[in-house]
Design a protein around this motif. Structure first.
Motif, PDB file in Angstrom:
ATOM      1  N   ARG A 109       0.840  -1.205   0.000  1.00  0.00           N
ATOM      2  CA  ARG A 109       0.000   0.000   0.000  1.00  0.00           C
ATOM      3  C   ARG A 109       0.874   1.254   0.000  1.00  0.00           C
ATOM      4  NH1 ARG A 109      -3.622   0.992   5.178  1.00  0.00           N
ATOM      5  NH2 ARG A 109      -1.652   1.718   5.966  1.00  0.00           N
ATOM      6  N   TYR A 110       1.927   1.256   0.811  1.00  0.00           N
ATOM      7  CA  TYR A 110       2.818   2.413   0.864  1.00  0.00           C
ATOM      8  C   TYR A 110       3.575   2.581  -0.443  1.00  0.00           C
ATOM      9  CZ  TYR A 110       1.983   2.683   5.860  1.00  0.00           C
ATOM     10  OH  TYR A 110       1.395   2.801   7.084  1.00  0.00           O
ATOM     11  N   GLU A 111       4.025   1.473  -1.008  1.00  0.00           N
ATOM     12  CA  GLU A 111       4.774   1.523  -2.257  1.00  0.00           C
ATOM     13  C   GLU A 111       3.932   2.156  -3.362  1.00  0.00           C
ATOM     14  OE1 GLU A 111       7.704  -1.420  -4.727  1.00  0.00           O
ATOM     15  OE2 GLU A 111       5.942  -2.310  -3.788  1.00  0.00           O
ATOM     16  N   ALA A 112       2.654   1.765  -3.438  1.00  0.00           N
ATOM     17  CA  ALA A 112       1.756   2.340  -4.448  1.00  0.00           C
ATOM     18  C   ALA A 112       1.565   3.838  -4.211  1.00  0.00           C
ATOM     19  CB  ALA A 112       0.417   1.611  -4.438  1.00  0.00           C
ATOM     20  N   ALA A 113       1.410   4.247  -2.952  1.00  0.00           N
ATOM     21  CA  ALA A 113       1.221   5.668  -2.634  1.00  0.00           C
ATOM     22  C   ALA A 113       2.485   6.477  -2.941  1.00  0.00           C
ATOM     23  CB  ALA A 113       0.825   5.826  -1.167  1.00  0.00           C
ATOM     24  N   ILE A 114       3.652   5.900  -2.668  1.00  0.00           N
ATOM     25  CA  ILE A 114       4.913   6.582  -2.980  1.00  0.00           C
ATOM     26  C   ILE A 114       5.056   6.757  -4.488  1.00  0.00           C
ATOM     27  CG2 ILE A 114       7.429   6.328  -2.980  1.00  0.00           C
ATOM     28  CD1 ILE A 114       7.080   4.902  -0.229  1.00  0.00           C
ATOM     29  N   ALA A 115       4.774   5.697  -5.232  1.00  0.00           N
ATOM     30  CA  ALA A 115       4.873   5.765  -6.694  1.00  0.00           C
ATOM     31  C   ALA A 115       3.918   6.825  -7.245  1.00  0.00           C
ATOM     32  CB  ALA A 115       4.581   4.399  -7.309  1.00  0.00           C
ATOM     33  N   ALA A 116       2.700   6.891  -6.701  1.00  0.00           N
ATOM     34  CA  ALA A 116       1.735   7.893  -7.158  1.00  0.00           C
ATOM     35  C   ALA A 116       2.234   9.304  -6.853  1.00  0.00           C
ATOM     36  CB  ALA A 116       0.372   7.656  -6.508  1.00  0.00           C
ATOM     37  N   ALA A 117       2.776   9.519  -5.659  1.00  0.00           N
ATOM     38  CA  ALA A 117       3.298  10.845  -5.292  1.00  0.00           C
ATOM     39  C   ALA A 117       4.451  11.236  -6.207  1.00  0.00           C
ATOM     40  CB  ALA A 117       3.744  10.851  -3.831  1.00  0.00           C
ATOM     41  N   LEU A 118       5.323  10.288  -6.521  1.00  0.00           N
ATOM     42  CA  LEU A 118       6.455  10.590  -7.392  1.00  0.00           C
ATOM     43  C   LEU A 118       5.990  10.914  -8.812  1.00  0.00           C
ATOM     44  CD1 LEU A 118       9.044   7.957  -6.144  1.00  0.00           C
ATOM     45  CD2 LEU A 118       9.021  10.417  -5.694  1.00  0.00           C
ATOM     46  N   ARG A 119       4.965  10.205  -9.283  1.00  0.00           N
ATOM     47  CA  ARG A 119       4.419  10.524 -10.613  1.00  0.00           C
ATOM     48  C   ARG A 119       3.835  11.940 -10.642  1.00  0.00           C
ATOM     49  NH1 ARG A 119       2.722   5.240 -10.288  1.00  0.00           N
ATOM     50  NH2 ARG A 119       0.644   5.843  -9.614  1.00  0.00           N
ATOM     51  N   GLU A 120       3.281  12.365  -9.490  1.00  0.00           N
ATOM     52  CA  GLU A 120       2.718  13.719  -9.372  1.00  0.00           C
ATOM     53  C   GLU A 120       3.802  14.746  -9.060  1.00  0.00           C
ATOM     54  OE1 GLU A 120      -0.087  13.187  -6.216  1.00  0.00           O
ATOM     55  OE2 GLU A 120      -1.344  11.832  -7.406  1.00  0.00           O
ATOM     56  N   GLU A 121       5.053  14.294  -9.023  1.00  0.00           N
ATOM     57  CA  GLU A 121       6.205  15.139  -8.701  1.00  0.00           C
ATOM     58  C   GLU A 121       6.090  15.775  -7.323  1.00  0.00           C
ATOM     59  OE1 GLU A 121       7.233  17.771 -11.872  1.00  0.00           O
ATOM     60  OE2 GLU A 121       7.256  16.166 -13.358  1.00  0.00           O
ATOM     61  N   ARG A 122       5.475  15.029  -6.397  1.00  0.00           N
ATOM     62  CA  ARG A 122       5.394  15.469  -5.001  1.00  0.00           C
ATOM     63  C   ARG A 122       6.572  14.893  -4.238  1.00  0.00           C
ATOM     64  NH1 ARG A 122       0.281  12.887  -3.095  1.00  0.00           N
ATOM     65  NH2 ARG A 122       0.984  13.670  -1.098  1.00  0.00           N
ATOM     66  N   PRO A 123       7.137  15.651  -3.312  1.00  0.00           N
ATOM     67  CA  PRO A 123       8.215  15.106  -2.488  1.00  0.00           C
ATOM     68  C   PRO A 123       7.676  13.978  -1.595  1.00  0.00           C
ATOM     69  CG  PRO A 123       7.821  17.429  -1.974  1.00  0.00           C
ATOM     70  CD  PRO A 123       6.816  17.025  -2.995  1.00  0.00           C
ATOM     71  N   VAL A 124       8.532  13.026  -1.287  1.00  0.00           N
ATOM     72  CA  VAL A 124       8.180  11.926  -0.396  1.00  0.00           C
ATOM     73  C   VAL A 124       9.147  11.965   0.772  1.00  0.00           C
ATOM     74  CG1 VAL A 124       7.983   9.417  -0.167  1.00  0.00           C
ATOM     75  CG2 VAL A 124       7.316  10.534  -2.314  1.00  0.00           C
ATOM     76  N   ARG A 125       8.603  11.967   1.960  1.00  0.00           N
ATOM     77  CA  ARG A 125       9.426  12.051   3.164  1.00  0.00           C
ATOM     78  C   ARG A 125       9.140  10.866   4.072  1.00  0.00           C
ATOM     79  NH1 ARG A 125      11.564  17.186   3.460  1.00  0.00           N
ATOM     80  NH2 ARG A 125      10.417  18.783   2.363  1.00  0.00           N
ATOM     81  N   SER A 126      10.199  10.380   4.676  1.00  0.00           N
ATOM     82  CA  SER A 126      10.032   9.417   5.756  1.00  0.00           C
ATOM     83  C   SER A 126      10.259  10.207   7.038  1.00  0.00           C
ATOM     84  CB  SER A 126      11.044   8.282   5.623  1.00  0.00           C
ATOM     85  OG  SER A 126      12.355   8.780   5.719  1.00  0.00           O
ATOM     86  N   HIS A 127       9.677   9.740   8.086  1.00  0.00           N
ATOM     87  CA  HIS A 127       9.908  10.424   9.361  1.00  0.00           C
ATOM     88  C   HIS A 127       9.950   9.401  10.473  1.00  0.00           C
ATOM     89  CE1 HIS A 127       5.621  10.137  10.456  1.00  0.00           C
ATOM     90  NE2 HIS A 127       5.377  10.448   9.217  1.00  0.00           N
ATOM     91  N   ASP A 128      10.634   9.776  11.542  1.00  0.00           N
ATOM     92  CA  ASP A 128      10.710   8.861  12.670  1.00  0.00           C
ATOM     93  C   ASP A 128       9.492   9.069  13.556  1.00  0.00           C
ATOM     94  OD1 ASP A 128      11.132  10.927  14.553  1.00  0.00           O
ATOM     95  OD2 ASP A 128      13.302  10.761  14.424  1.00  0.00           O
ATOM     96  N   PRO A 129       9.275   8.190  14.529  1.00  0.00           N
ATOM     97  CA  PRO A 129       8.083   8.278  15.367  1.00  0.00           C
ATOM     98  C   PRO A 129       7.983   9.569  16.168  1.00  0.00           C
ATOM     99  CG  PRO A 129       9.393   6.324  15.907  1.00  0.00           C
ATOM    100  CD  PRO A 129      10.097   7.053  14.819  1.00  0.00           C
ATOM    101  N   HIS A 130       9.081  10.303  16.229  1.00  0.00           N
ATOM    102  CA  HIS A 130       9.070  11.562  16.978  1.00  0.00           C
ATOM    103  C   HIS A 130       8.731  12.742  16.086  1.00  0.00           C
ATOM    104  CE1 HIS A 130      10.705   9.174  20.174  1.00  0.00           C
ATOM    105  NE2 HIS A 130      11.668   8.781  19.368  1.00  0.00           N
ATOM    106  N   GLY A 131       8.416  12.467  14.814  1.00  0.00           N
ATOM    107  CA  GLY A 131       7.980  13.508  13.908  1.00  0.00           C
ATOM    108  C   GLY A 131       9.084  14.218  13.160  1.00  0.00           C
ATOM    109  N   CYS A 132      10.328  13.795  13.305  1.00  0.00           N
ATOM    110  CA  CYS A 132      11.426  14.439  12.583  1.00  0.00           C
ATOM    111  C   CYS A 132      11.410  14.016  11.132  1.00  0.00           C
ATOM    112  CB  CYS A 132      12.775  14.056  13.196  1.00  0.00           C
ATOM    113  SG  CYS A 132      12.923  14.543  14.914  1.00  0.00           S
ATOM    114  N   SER A 133      11.607  14.945  10.239  1.00  0.00           N
ATOM    115  CA  SER A 133      11.657  14.617   8.821  1.00  0.00           C
ATOM    116  C   SER A 133      12.898  13.815   8.516  1.00  0.00           C
ATOM    117  CB  SER A 133      11.655  15.891   7.980  1.00  0.00           C
ATOM    118  OG  SER A 133      10.414  16.529   8.100  1.00  0.00           O
ATOM    119  N   GLY A 134      12.761  12.951   7.548  1.00  0.00           N
ATOM    120  CA  GLY A 134      13.885  12.122   7.150  1.00  0.00           C
ATOM    121  C   GLY A 134      14.225  12.353   5.701  1.00  0.00           C
TER     122      GLY A 134
END
Length: 120
Positions: free
Chosen positions: A84-109
């Motif tokens: 599910r996440y992989e599909a959402a990441i691929a869709a965001a990338l096709r839309e040229e949206r940035p994709v961020r990972s973050h840790d449980p404390h809310g810090c951007s990765g």
């Protein structure tokens, strides 16, 4: 990549049920972006995994070992909601949206590159 588009954020936190690492099948609790949890296991005791891990110590690991580990990690991720996440990441990338990972404390990765990053 346009930074004015809303980033897509994901968080997958993997925590071993048994705190100590061992060379046996280990169970992991996975906490997702939404806060829900799932469980997955990884066969650290599998002789092929152990051999592939040893191969990683070499300056030029074999492509066979890399492929095996990649396949096993994908099997591990499929136990979670990764597809599910992989599909959402691929869709965001096709839309040229940035994709961020973050840790449980809310810090951007990591900020993933735009279109084509997952196509290989």
């Amino acid at each position: 990549m346009s930074m004015d588009k809303k980033p897509h954020s994901i968080c997958l936190e993997f925590k071993r049920k048994n705190k100590a690492f061992s060379h046996e099948r280990l169970e992991y609790e996975v906490r997702h972006t939404s806060g829900e949890r799932s469980y997955a296991s990884f066969p650290w005791d599998d002789p092929e995994i152990l051999n592939a891990r040893d191969e990683l110590e070499k300056s030029q690991p074999s492509s066979t070992a890399l492929e095996l580990l990649g396949d096993r990690l994908l099997e591990f991720l499929k136990q979670t909601q990764w597809p599910r996440y992989e599909a959402a990441i691929a869709a965001a990338l096709r839309e040229e949206r940035p994709v961020r990972s973050h840790d449980p404390h809310g810090c951007s990765g990591t900020l993933l590159p735009a279109v084509g990053a997952l196509e290989a």
